[in-house]
Design a protein around this motif. Structure first.
Motif, short mmCIF file in Angstrom:
data_model
loop_
_atom_site.label_atom_id
_atom_site.label_comp_id
_atom_site.label_asym_id
_atom_site.label_seq_id
_atom_site.Cartn_x
_atom_site.Cartn_y
_atom_site.Cartn_z
N GLN A 76 0.16 11.24 -8.52
CA GLN A 76 -1.16 10.87 -9.01
C GLN A 76 -1.40 9.37 -8.84
OE1 GLN A 76 -3.57 13.06 -10.54
NE2 GLN A 76 -4.83 11.26 -10.11
N ILE A 77 -0.40 8.58 -9.12
CA ILE A 77 -0.53 7.12 -8.99
C ILE A 77 -0.78 6.74 -7.54
CG2 ILE A 77 0.67 4.91 -9.25
CD1 ILE A 77 2.27 6.29 -11.56
N VAL A 78 0.02 7.30 -6.64
CA VAL A 78 -0.09 6.98 -5.22
C VAL A 78 -1.47 7.39 -4.69
CG1 VAL A 78 0.81 7.50 -2.92
CG2 VAL A 78 2.38 7.05 -4.82
N ALA A 79 -1.96 8.54 -5.13
CA ALA A 79 -3.30 8.98 -4.69
C ALA A 79 -4.37 8.00 -5.14
CB ALA A 79 -3.58 10.37 -5.25
N LEU A 80 -4.27 7.51 -6.39
CA LEU A 80 -5.24 6.54 -6.90
C LEU A 80 -5.20 5.25 -6.09
CD1 LEU A 80 -5.07 6.71 -10.81
CD2 LEU A 80 -7.11 6.98 -9.39
N VAL A 81 -3.99 4.76 -5.85
CA VAL A 81 -3.85 3.50 -5.12
C VAL A 81 -4.38 3.63 -3.70
CG1 VAL A 81 -2.16 1.86 -4.18
CG2 VAL A 81 -1.90 2.71 -6.52
N ASN A 82 -4.04 4.71 -3.04
CA ASN A 82 -4.46 4.89 -1.64
C ASN A 82 -5.96 5.18 -1.51
OD1 ASN A 82 -1.93 4.43 -0.57
ND2 ASN A 82 -1.33 6.58 -0.61
N ASP A 83 -6.51 5.92 -2.46
CA ASP A 83 -7.92 6.31 -2.36
C ASP A 83 -8.87 5.16 -2.70
OD1 ASP A 83 -7.08 8.79 -1.64
OD2 ASP A 83 -7.48 9.76 -3.56
N THR A 84 -8.51 4.38 -3.74
CA THR A 84 -9.43 3.34 -4.19
C THR A 84 -9.28 2.04 -3.41
OG1 THR A 84 -7.89 2.49 -5.87
CG2 THR A 84 -9.37 4.28 -6.53
N LYS A 85 -8.04 1.76 -2.93
CA LYS A 85 -7.74 0.49 -2.25
C LYS A 85 -8.07 -0.71 -3.14
CE LYS A 85 -6.90 2.82 1.56
NZ LYS A 85 -5.52 3.08 2.02
N ASP A 86 -8.06 -0.49 -4.45
CA ASP A 86 -8.51 -1.53 -5.38
C ASP A 86 -7.37 -2.15 -6.18
OD1 ASP A 86 -10.46 -3.09 -6.81
OD2 ASP A 86 -10.27 -1.69 -8.49
#
Length: 313
Positions: A76-86
């Motif tokens: 879940q963390i990796v998906a957030l980091v990769n999707d938002t780029k923020d």
């Protein structure tokens, strides 16, 4: 860029180590976002939204997060980091949970984790203890996303109330399938939990037996409303259970008051408690290393001094 803090929680409340991690995140610069990944964890998300300094709470709700399995939360963390780029930083408490999840996140992002930081020097530079706390390493990370575990004793806790962050639901990742929750045995404690206790009474091998450990230290802990701790030597001798051990190979604590009775002060024990706000040492050996970190030292026989102290309270 924003800072992502991974909340440690029980689906109803946020655990104390998260508050210290928020403080560390604020020192990195940027808005602080908190991820609450759980199941029926609306209570924990609302609690996180009230933490002072938090700008946004991201709530991922799925059955796969119910027990905080590291594989599922890391995905879940990796998906957030990769999707938002923020996110420039991902911070986790340096607890059993954080140390389980953090390395997985770092590996999936192909970055180097910075572990157990005790100070933020700048957005890319951190201090962390090495050699059982006898030296401090200054580490600079050039990774685009810095994955960091935070030693809670190195940072003050952020205020649990006073914030008003928005809670935003985010899509939950499917369970990774690499592990499954089988069961748990939850210890019932009559005393405060060791790592969150404001007062700790610890004993060493000098107590001589499990019976003396309880007979001498328990009355003092009862009077003070304190948790009980022990040195590694006392645990190895069978005087106290493993989950009472304070030190480099036990639990790292920083209570308001730490009373060490019959503890000589081996390096690995000092590494686990020397950040306590007030340290009181009781030992009949005037050369005991524990006196080097103590705010108050009493050179006396603990079998006489501790009961007298208990009686005076």
């Amino acid at each position: 860029m924003s800072i992502l803090v991974i909340a440690e929680h029980d689906n109803a409340q946020v655990k104390p180590a998260t508050l210290n991690t928020v403080t560390a995140a604020a020192a990195c610069g940027g808005d602080v976002h908190v991820l609450v990944a759980g199941h029926d964890a609306g209570g924990a998300a609302q609690a996180a939204s009230q933490i002072a300094g938090v700008a946004k709470v991201l709530h991922a709700d799925a059955e796969g997060f119910a027990h905080g399995l590291a594989e599922n939360v890391a995905a879940q963390i990796v998906a957030l980091v990769n999707d938002t780029k923020d996110y420039s930083h991902v911070l986790l408490p340096a607890t059993a949970s954080g140390k389980n999840i953090g390395p997985r996140v770092a590996a999936l992002l192909d970055v180097a984790q910075v572990s157990d930081i005790s100070k933020v020097v700048s957005a890319d530079t951190f201090e962390r203890p090495i050699y059982a706390g006898n030296a401090i390493a200054t580490v600079q990370s050039t990774d685009a996303v810095k994955v960091i575990t935070v030693r809670s004793t190195g940072f003050d806790a952020a205020a649990a109330t006073g914030g008003s962050a928005a809670v935003e639901s985010v899509p939950a990742m499917a369970a990774a399938g690499g592990s499954s929750f089988v069961g748990s045995e939850i210890a019932k404690l009559d005393r405060p939990e060791l790592t969150s206790a404001k007062i700790i009474v610890s004993g060493g091998r000098a107590l001589g037996s499990s019976e003396k450990f309880h007979e001498v230290l328990e009355p003092l802990a009862d009077k003070l409303g304190a948790a009980l701790g022990a040195s590694r030597a006392a645990v190895d001798a069978g005087y106290a259970p493993n989950d009472w051990q304070v030190g480099q190979t036990g639990k790292i604590v920083a209570p308001q008051l730490y009373i060490a009775a019959g503890i000589s002060g081996a390096i690995q024990h000092l590494a686990g408690m020397k950040d306590s706000k007030v340290i009181v040492a009781i030992n009949k050996d005037p050369e005991a290393p524990i006196f080097s970190v103590a705010d108050y030292g009493l050179e006396a026989d603990l079998f006489e001094a501790v009961p007298e102290l208990t009686g005076a309270l």
